[in-house]
Motif scaffolding. Structure first.
Motif, PDB file in Angstrom:
ATOM      1  N   GLY A 176      -5.764  13.012  -9.992  1.00  0.00           N
ATOM      2  CA  GLY A 176      -7.057  13.415 -10.699  1.00  0.00           C
ATOM      3  C   GLY A 176      -7.975  13.931  -9.692  1.00  0.00           C
ATOM      4  O   GLY A 176      -9.273  13.399  -9.732  1.00  0.00           O
ATOM      5  N   ASP A 177      -7.568  14.871  -8.752  1.00  0.00           N
ATOM      6  CA  ASP A 177      -8.766  15.416  -7.998  1.00  0.00           C
ATOM      7  C   ASP A 177      -9.520  14.624  -6.959  1.00  0.00           C
ATOM      8  O   ASP A 177     -10.457  14.925  -6.462  1.00  0.00           O
ATOM      9  N   ARG A 178      -8.512  13.648  -6.685  1.00  0.00           N
ATOM     10  CA  ARG A 178      -9.119  12.495  -5.638  1.00  0.00           C
ATOM     11  C   ARG A 178      -7.896  12.055  -4.663  1.00  0.00           C
ATOM     12  O   ARG A 178      -6.886  11.844  -4.920  1.00  0.00           O
ATOM     13  N   VAL A 179      -8.110  11.764  -3.381  1.00  0.00           N
ATOM     14  CA  VAL A 179      -7.330  11.272  -2.487  1.00  0.00           C
ATOM     15  C   VAL A 179      -7.551   9.845  -2.565  1.00  0.00           C
ATOM     16  O   VAL A 179      -8.751   9.421  -2.527  1.00  0.00           O
ATOM     17  N   LEU A 180      -6.559   9.316  -2.737  1.00  0.00           N
ATOM     18  CA  LEU A 180      -6.359   7.713  -2.861  1.00  0.00           C
ATOM     19  C   LEU A 180      -6.253   7.190  -1.497  1.00  0.00           C
ATOM     20  O   LEU A 180      -5.176   7.394  -0.893  1.00  0.00           O
ATOM     21  N   GLU A 181      -7.270   6.516  -1.244  1.00  0.00           N
ATOM     22  CA  GLU A 181      -7.382   6.046   0.259  1.00  0.00           C
ATOM     23  C   GLU A 181      -6.953   4.391   0.478  1.00  0.00           C
ATOM     24  O   GLU A 181      -6.519   4.016   1.589  1.00  0.00           O
ATOM     25  N   GLY A 182      -7.221   3.750  -0.672  1.00  0.00           N
ATOM     26  CA  GLY A 182      -7.087   2.385  -0.751  1.00  0.00           C
ATOM     27  C   GLY A 182      -8.229   1.676   0.112  1.00  0.00           C
ATOM     28  O   GLY A 182      -9.087   2.247   0.831  1.00  0.00           O
ATOM     29  N   ARG A 183      -8.145   0.365  -0.095  1.00  0.00           N
ATOM     30  CA  ARG A 183      -9.264  -0.608   0.408  1.00  0.00           C
ATOM     31  C   ARG A 183      -9.435  -0.424   1.941  1.00  0.00           C
ATOM     32  O   ARG A 183     -10.522  -0.254   2.618  1.00  0.00           O
ATOM     33  N   HIS A 184      -8.177  -0.237   2.697  1.00  0.00           N
ATOM     34  CA  HIS A 184      -8.477  -0.207   4.369  1.00  0.00           C
ATOM     35  C   HIS A 184      -8.098   0.986   4.848  1.00  0.00           C
ATOM     36  O   HIS A 184      -7.454   1.007   5.997  1.00  0.00           O
ATOM     37  N   GLY A 185      -7.678   1.967   3.866  1.00  0.00           N
ATOM     38  CA  GLY A 185      -7.274   3.196   4.436  1.00  0.00           C
ATOM     39  C   GLY A 185      -5.809   3.551   4.535  1.00  0.00           C
ATOM     40  O   GLY A 185      -5.303   4.315   5.344  1.00  0.00           O
ATOM     41  N   LEU A 186      -5.087   2.482   3.968  1.00  0.00           N
ATOM     42  CA  LEU A 186      -3.799   2.418   4.360  1.00  0.00           C
ATOM     43  C   LEU A 186      -2.882   3.042   3.318  1.00  0.00           C
ATOM     44  O   LEU A 186      -1.638   3.233   3.202  1.00  0.00           O
ATOM     45  N   ALA A 187      -3.467   3.435   1.917  1.00  0.00           N
ATOM     46  CA  ALA A 187      -2.564   4.102   0.909  1.00  0.00           C
ATOM     47  C   ALA A 187      -2.385   5.410   1.471  1.00  0.00           C
ATOM     48  O   ALA A 187      -2.814   6.031   2.039  1.00  0.00           O
ATOM     49  N   GLY A 188      -0.918   5.701   1.183  1.00  0.00           N
ATOM     50  CA  GLY A 188      -0.322   6.841   1.607  1.00  0.00           C
ATOM     51  C   GLY A 188       0.526   6.782   3.013  1.00  0.00           C
ATOM     52  O   GLY A 188       1.084   7.612   3.404  1.00  0.00           O
ATOM     53  N   GLU A 189       0.536   5.636   3.639  1.00  0.00           N
ATOM     54  CA  GLU A 189       1.402   5.091   4.800  1.00  0.00           C
ATOM     55  C   GLU A 189       2.786   4.922   4.279  1.00  0.00           C
ATOM     56  O   GLU A 189       3.352   3.919   4.251  1.00  0.00           O
ATOM     57  N   LEU A 190       3.378   5.971   3.550  1.00  0.00           N
ATOM     58  CA  LEU A 190       4.573   5.855   3.036  1.00  0.00           C
ATOM     59  C   LEU A 190       5.674   5.531   3.876  1.00  0.00           C
ATOM     60  O   LEU A 190       6.812   4.844   3.427  1.00  0.00           O
ATOM     61  N   GLY A 191       5.611   5.800   5.198  1.00  0.00           N
ATOM     62  CA  GLY A 191       6.735   5.669   6.129  1.00  0.00           C
ATOM     63  C   GLY A 191       7.136   4.155   6.433  1.00  0.00           C
ATOM     64  O   GLY A 191       8.087   3.824   6.999  1.00  0.00           O
ATOM     65  N   HIS A 192       6.196   3.216   5.793  1.00  0.00           N
ATOM     66  CA  HIS A 192       6.571   1.854   6.245  1.00  0.00           C
ATOM     67  C   HIS A 192       6.376   0.801   5.191  1.00  0.00           C
ATOM     68  O   HIS A 192       6.272  -0.257   5.101  1.00  0.00           O
ATOM     69  N   PHE A 193       6.830   1.712   3.838  1.00  0.00           N
ATOM     70  CA  PHE A 193       7.488   0.566   2.774  1.00  0.00           C
ATOM     71  C   PHE A 193       8.876   0.174   3.330  1.00  0.00           C
ATOM     72  O   PHE A 193       9.618   0.938   3.963  1.00  0.00           O
ATOM     73  N   THR A 194       9.212  -1.072   2.910  1.00  0.00           N
ATOM     74  CA  THR A 194      10.563  -1.394   3.212  1.00  0.00           C
ATOM     75  C   THR A 194      11.760  -0.869   2.476  1.00  0.00           C
ATOM     76  O   THR A 194      12.085  -1.135   1.337  1.00  0.00           O
ATOM     77  N   TYR A 195      12.364   0.078   3.238  1.00  0.00           N
ATOM     78  CA  TYR A 195      13.581   0.755   2.580  1.00  0.00           C
ATOM     79  C   TYR A 195      14.901  -0.013   2.793  1.00  0.00           C
ATOM     80  O   TYR A 195      15.632  -0.158   1.608  1.00  0.00           O
ATOM     81  N   GLU A 196      14.824  -0.765   3.856  1.00  0.00           N
ATOM     82  CA  GLU A 196      16.264  -1.592   4.045  1.00  0.00           C
ATOM     83  C   GLU A 196      15.875  -2.974   4.531  1.00  0.00           C
ATOM     84  O   GLU A 196      15.659  -3.141   5.709  1.00  0.00           O
ATOM     85  N   PRO A 197      15.822  -4.159   3.832  1.00  0.00           N
ATOM     86  CA  PRO A 197      15.585  -5.295   4.251  1.00  0.00           C
ATOM     87  C   PRO A 197      16.488  -5.693   5.182  1.00  0.00           C
ATOM     88  O   PRO A 197      17.365  -5.406   5.301  1.00  0.00           O
ATOM     89  N   GLY A 198      15.767  -6.154   6.574  1.00  0.00           N
ATOM     90  CA  GLY A 198      16.453  -6.720   7.736  1.00  0.00           C
ATOM     91  C   GLY A 198      17.015  -5.546   8.410  1.00  0.00           C
ATOM     92  O   GLY A 198      17.995  -5.561   9.280  1.00  0.00           O
ATOM     93  N   GLY A 199      16.628  -4.156   8.099  1.00  0.00           N
ATOM     94  CA  GLY A 199      17.066  -2.980   8.827  1.00  0.00           C
ATOM     95  C   GLY A 199      16.747  -2.588  10.232  1.00  0.00           C
ATOM     96  O   GLY A 199      16.192  -3.571  10.938  1.00  0.00           O
ATOM     97  N   LEU A 200      16.684  -1.475  10.463  1.00  0.00           N
ATOM     98  CA  LEU A 200      16.315  -0.960  11.853  1.00  0.00           C
ATOM     99  C   LEU A 200      14.868  -1.397  11.977  1.00  0.00           C
ATOM    100  O   LEU A 200      14.209  -1.377  11.181  1.00  0.00           O
ATOM    101  N   PRO A 201      14.754  -1.877  13.394  1.00  0.00           N
ATOM    102  CA  PRO A 201      13.197  -2.011  13.797  1.00  0.00           C
ATOM    103  C   PRO A 201      12.345  -0.999  13.756  1.00  0.00           C
ATOM    104  O   PRO A 201      12.873   0.078  14.160  1.00  0.00           O
TER     105      PRO A 201
END
Length: 303
Positions: free
Chosen positions: A145-170
């Motif tokens: 909607g014509d707006r960058v979502l930044e989140g409360r602490h600026g972490l919105a969009g840190e997509l690389g750090h959602f858990t893809y494989e629990p207990g996986g690679l460090p």
């Protein structure tokens, strides 16, 4: 009115004089870890020199946008953390604005690049965009909607750090199983070193492209693995954000269809399992200039 965009990376800083989606002039200079005040002073000096060299005064500049590689508090104008530059809680806006006599807006660098694509590039005309930057790690940005979502602490969009494989690679963030450990340039480097023959030292991600283009099955298999993980993660993001468009940028994305074809295939397969509609997937178009252009455009709302 013209604006200035500044793109701050871990090793270099680019400053550009921008008119709409066009860079009229730009300069690059080195950035050094652990030296925030001198770096900010360097930014101010380079901005003044660039504007003057173009025959303009600072009073003819509509604002300054700074895209920074790190966790950013845009409201406060403060870099909260930057691993590469070793900055913590550094106020960028106040000293830079004071030195230039201009309003300054500080944003995350991935947000700036995505905004440039949204306004002037491959994402133009789409209302909801999930941008994914596939480089050494995975970065991202969310535009709705014509707006960058930044989140409360600026972490919105840190997509690389959602858990893809629990207990996986460090992961370097301190957690395990993060998505970027399975589909980033770092992962491609690891797979290349493990599977491709060494020439001058260990093979790297740069060796994968030419081999894959020549039809090498091992190199093609590396792209298949990276793309499959990328597409699978995007299916999860699709269920959360339901965007019009996934925008893929970053250095690894320059491989084009070698990466995008397996990515689209796996994303479509996973979405199809539940009968869900798919978003369009396209490559970013503005290259390394996106950060400068997006920062400058977001600087229009500097405060």
């Amino acid at each position: 009115m013209m604006r200035v965009g500044i793109d701050v990376g871990g090793t270099k800083i680019a400053v550009g004089l921008v008119d709409g989606g066009n860079i009229l002039a730009k300069e690059r200079f080195a950035s050094y870890p652990g030296a925030p005040q001198s770096t900010i002073a360097d930014m101010a000096r380079e901005v003044k020199a660039l504007v003057s060299a173009h025959g303009l005064g600072l009073d003819q500049i509509g604002g300054v946008g700074v895209g920074f590689a790190g966790t950013v508090d845009s409201d406060a104008g403060v870099v909260r953390t930057s691993a590469n530059l070793r900055w913590t809680d550094v106020d960028v806006r106040t000293p830079l604005s004071s030195a230039l006599g201009l309003p300054v807006r500080l944003v995350n660098d991935a947000d700036a690049a995505a905004w440039a694509e949204y306004r002037f590039g491959a994402a133009r005309g789409y209302d909801s965009v999930v941008a994914i930057t596939v480089g050494t790690g995975i970065g991202g940005a969310l535009i709705f909607g014509d707006r960058v979502l930044e989140g409360r602490h600026g972490l919105a969009g840190e997509l690389g750090h959602f858990t893809y494989e629990p207990g996986g690679l460090p992961c370097g963030c301190g957690r395990v199983g993060c998505w970027e450990q399975y589909c980033s340039g770092s992962r491609m480097n690891a797979l290349a070193a493990e599977r491709l023959p060494a020439t001058n030292g260990l093979a790297t991600a740069r060796d994968v492209d030419p081999l894959a283009l020549a039809g090498d099955p091992v190199a093609l298999g590396i792209f298949e693995e990276i793309g499959t993980a990328l597409g699978a993660g995007m299916a999860s993001l699709g269920m959360i954000f339901d965007p019009d468009l996934f925008l893929i940028g970053g250095g690894v994305s320059e491989s084009g269809e070698l990466l995008l074809e397996p990515t689209r295939r796996e994303y479509t397969r996973q979405m199809g399992l539940g009968g869900f509609p798919c978003a369009k997937i396209v490559a970013a178009s503005l290259g390394n200039d996106a950060g400068i252009i997006g920062a400058a455009d977001l600087g229009a709302t500097a405060r």
